[in-house]
Design a protein around this motif. Sequence first.
Motif, PDB file in Angstrom:
ATOM      1  N   CYS A 233       0.835  -1.216   0.000  1.00  0.00           N
ATOM      2  CA  CYS A 233       0.000   0.000   0.000  1.00  0.00           C
ATOM      3  C   CYS A 233       0.866   1.261   0.000  1.00  0.00           C
ATOM      4  N   CYS A 234       1.915   1.277   0.800  1.00  0.00           N
ATOM      5  CA  CYS A 234       2.804   2.448   0.851  1.00  0.00           C
ATOM      6  C   CYS A 234       3.468   2.690  -0.490  1.00  0.00           C
ATOM      7  N   VAL A 235       3.967   1.646  -1.112  1.00  0.00           N
ATOM      8  CA  VAL A 235       4.615   1.783  -2.419  1.00  0.00           C
ATOM      9  C   VAL A 235       3.615   2.291  -3.447  1.00  0.00           C
ATOM     10  N   ALA A 236       2.392   1.776  -3.411  1.00  0.00           N
ATOM     11  CA  ALA A 236       1.367   2.210  -4.363  1.00  0.00           C
ATOM     12  C   ALA A 236       1.002   3.680  -4.142  1.00  0.00           C
ATOM     13  N   LEU A 237       0.879   4.101  -2.885  1.00  0.00           N
ATOM     14  CA  LEU A 237       0.507   5.479  -2.598  1.00  0.00           C
ATOM     15  C   LEU A 237       1.614   6.458  -2.973  1.00  0.00           C
ATOM     16  N   VAL A 238       2.852   6.110  -2.680  1.00  0.00           N
ATOM     17  CA  VAL A 238       3.958   7.003  -3.004  1.00  0.00           C
ATOM     18  C   VAL A 238       4.124   7.114  -4.512  1.00  0.00           C
ATOM     19  N   GLY A 239       3.791   6.102  -5.256  1.00  0.00           N
ATOM     20  CA  GLY A 239       3.868   6.139  -6.712  1.00  0.00           C
ATOM     21  C   GLY A 239       2.758   6.962  -7.337  1.00  0.00           C
ATOM     22  N   CYS A 240       1.734   7.287  -6.596  1.00  0.00           N
ATOM     23  CA  CYS A 240       0.596   8.066  -7.087  1.00  0.00           C
ATOM     24  C   CYS A 240       0.957   9.558  -7.018  1.00  0.00           C
ATOM     25  N   LYS A 241       0.887  10.251  -8.141  1.00  0.00           N
ATOM     26  CA  LYS A 241       1.329  11.638  -8.219  1.00  0.00           C
ATOM     27  C   LYS A 241       0.640  12.571  -7.218  1.00  0.00           C
ATOM     28  N   PRO A 242      -0.695  12.542  -7.073  1.00  0.00           N
ATOM     29  CA  PRO A 242      -1.310  13.442  -6.094  1.00  0.00           C
ATOM     30  C   PRO A 242      -0.804  13.208  -4.668  1.00  0.00           C
ATOM     31  N   ILE A 243      -0.553  11.964  -4.315  1.00  0.00           N
ATOM     32  CA  ILE A 243      -0.034  11.657  -2.983  1.00  0.00           C
ATOM     33  C   ILE A 243       1.398  12.165  -2.866  1.00  0.00           C
ATOM     34  N   ARG A 244       2.200  11.981  -3.908  1.00  0.00           N
ATOM     35  CA  ARG A 244       3.583  12.476  -3.913  1.00  0.00           C
ATOM     36  C   ARG A 244       3.610  13.995  -3.760  1.00  0.00           C
ATOM     37  N   GLU A 245       2.660  14.693  -4.423  1.00  0.00           N
ATOM     38  CA  GLU A 245       2.606  16.154  -4.321  1.00  0.00           C
ATOM     39  C   GLU A 245       2.258  16.595  -2.900  1.00  0.00           C
TER      40      GLU A 245
ATOM     41  N   SER B  62      12.555  21.563  -6.494  1.00  0.00           N
ATOM     42  CA  SER B  62      13.134  20.570  -7.398  1.00  0.00           C
ATOM     43  C   SER B  62      12.158  19.429  -7.671  1.00  0.00           C
ATOM     44  N   GLN B  63      11.535  18.918  -6.615  1.00  0.00           N
ATOM     45  CA  GLN B  63      10.567  17.826  -6.798  1.00  0.00           C
ATOM     46  C   GLN B  63       9.313  18.315  -7.514  1.00  0.00           C
ATOM     47  N   CYS B  64       8.890  19.528  -7.237  1.00  0.00           N
ATOM     48  CA  CYS B  64       7.730  20.102  -7.926  1.00  0.00           C
ATOM     49  C   CYS B  64       7.986  20.161  -9.433  1.00  0.00           C
TER      50      CYS B  64
ATOM     51  N   MET C  72       7.845  16.730 -11.025  1.00  0.00           N
ATOM     52  CA  MET C  72       6.508  16.139 -11.142  1.00  0.00           C
ATOM     53  C   MET C  72       5.588  16.899 -12.099  1.00  0.00           C
ATOM     54  N   SER C  73       6.008  18.036 -12.610  1.00  0.00           N
ATOM     55  CA  SER C  73       5.133  18.866 -13.440  1.00  0.00           C
ATOM     56  C   SER C  73       5.061  18.373 -14.881  1.00  0.00           C
ATOM     57  N   ALA C  74       3.932  18.689 -15.515  1.00  0.00           N
ATOM     58  CA  ALA C  74       3.665  18.258 -16.895  1.00  0.00           C
ATOM     59  C   ALA C  74       4.457  19.112 -17.879  1.00  0.00           C
ATOM     60  N   ARG C  75       5.513  18.560 -18.435  1.00  0.00           N
ATOM     61  CA  ARG C  75       6.376  19.295 -19.355  1.00  0.00           C
ATOM     62  C   ARG C  75       5.786  19.408 -20.767  1.00  0.00           C
ATOM     63  N   GLU C  76       4.848  18.549 -21.086  1.00  0.00           N
ATOM     64  CA  GLU C  76       4.290  18.611 -22.444  1.00  0.00           C
ATOM     65  C   GLU C  76       3.381  19.816 -22.642  1.00  0.00           C
ATOM     66  N   ILE C  77       2.869  20.361 -21.547  1.00  0.00           N
ATOM     67  CA  ILE C  77       1.887  21.430 -21.640  1.00  0.00           C
ATOM     68  C   ILE C  77       2.513  22.806 -21.411  1.00  0.00           C
ATOM     69  N   LEU C  78       3.398  22.916 -20.432  1.00  0.00           N
ATOM     70  CA  LEU C  78       3.973  24.201 -20.052  1.00  0.00           C
ATOM     71  C   LEU C  78       5.474  24.239 -20.325  1.00  0.00           C
ATOM     72  N   SER C  79       5.986  25.439 -20.521  1.00  0.00           N
ATOM     73  CA  SER C  79       7.428  25.595 -20.728  1.00  0.00           C
ATOM     74  C   SER C  79       8.165  25.348 -19.412  1.00  0.00           C
ATOM     75  N   GLU C  80       9.442  25.014 -19.501  1.00  0.00           N
ATOM     76  CA  GLU C  80      10.250  24.795 -18.301  1.00  0.00           C
ATOM     77  C   GLU C  80      10.288  26.044 -17.424  1.00  0.00           C
ATOM     78  N   GLU C  81      10.389  27.219 -18.044  1.00  0.00           N
ATOM     79  CA  GLU C  81      10.447  28.471 -17.289  1.00  0.00           C
ATOM     80  C   GLU C  81       9.150  28.713 -16.518  1.00  0.00           C
ATOM     81  N   THR C  82       7.998  28.449 -17.153  1.00  0.00           N
ATOM     82  CA  THR C  82       6.706  28.618 -16.489  1.00  0.00           C
ATOM     83  C   THR C  82       6.576  27.653 -15.322  1.00  0.00           C
TER      84      THR C  82
END
Length: 180
Positions: free
Chosen positions: A13-25, A40-42, A45-55
């Motif tokens: 359960c712990c491994v599954a929860l930590v692997g889940c992005k909302p829980i990691r956030e 750094s972790q934020c 975990m962010s969606a690079r396909e949608i937003l620029s790295e600077e944003t």
Amino acid sequence: MTSKLRLAFASVCCVALVGCKPIREVINNTLNAGTVEGVSQCIEMSAREILSEETIKINCIARFNKDVSPSTAQNVTGNAGPRSQSGSDFFSGTMTNKTEGHVITEVVVVVEFRKVGETEGKRFQAVISGWFEPNGNPVDFRSKDVEDAPAAWDVSKYCEDEAGDDCWGWYIQSVKGLKL
């Protein structure tokens, strides 16, 4: 046998929860608030396909930076003045982060203009955003544009004493940053 089974189930359960992005956030927001590690972790975990790295970087810094203590803020210094260029009024100069454990991400400066004979003048805020590392090296900055600046924004002189001409002065009102 049941205790081993329970331990195995809890581990899965712990491994599954930590692997889940909302829980990691949530874990990152809780454990790393106000730190470079949180940013750094934020970013990671962010969606690079949608937003620029600077944003993504700007958004993560805004989410994680915190007000620094007054004792830390007193180690942020600078030389600066009011400037005008192409119809924009702003505050620019160099800033030095002499802290030993913080990256400074935002400084709010109050600029005050006084007319001859006044003890208090008109005050304006200048917000300086950046990435000022704790190495003591001066970094050039330019604030966001200042609204409703006086006509003599960039031609007045610095207030050195009570007598004389119209003048301006400045002080740091607040400082935000991230712990290393």
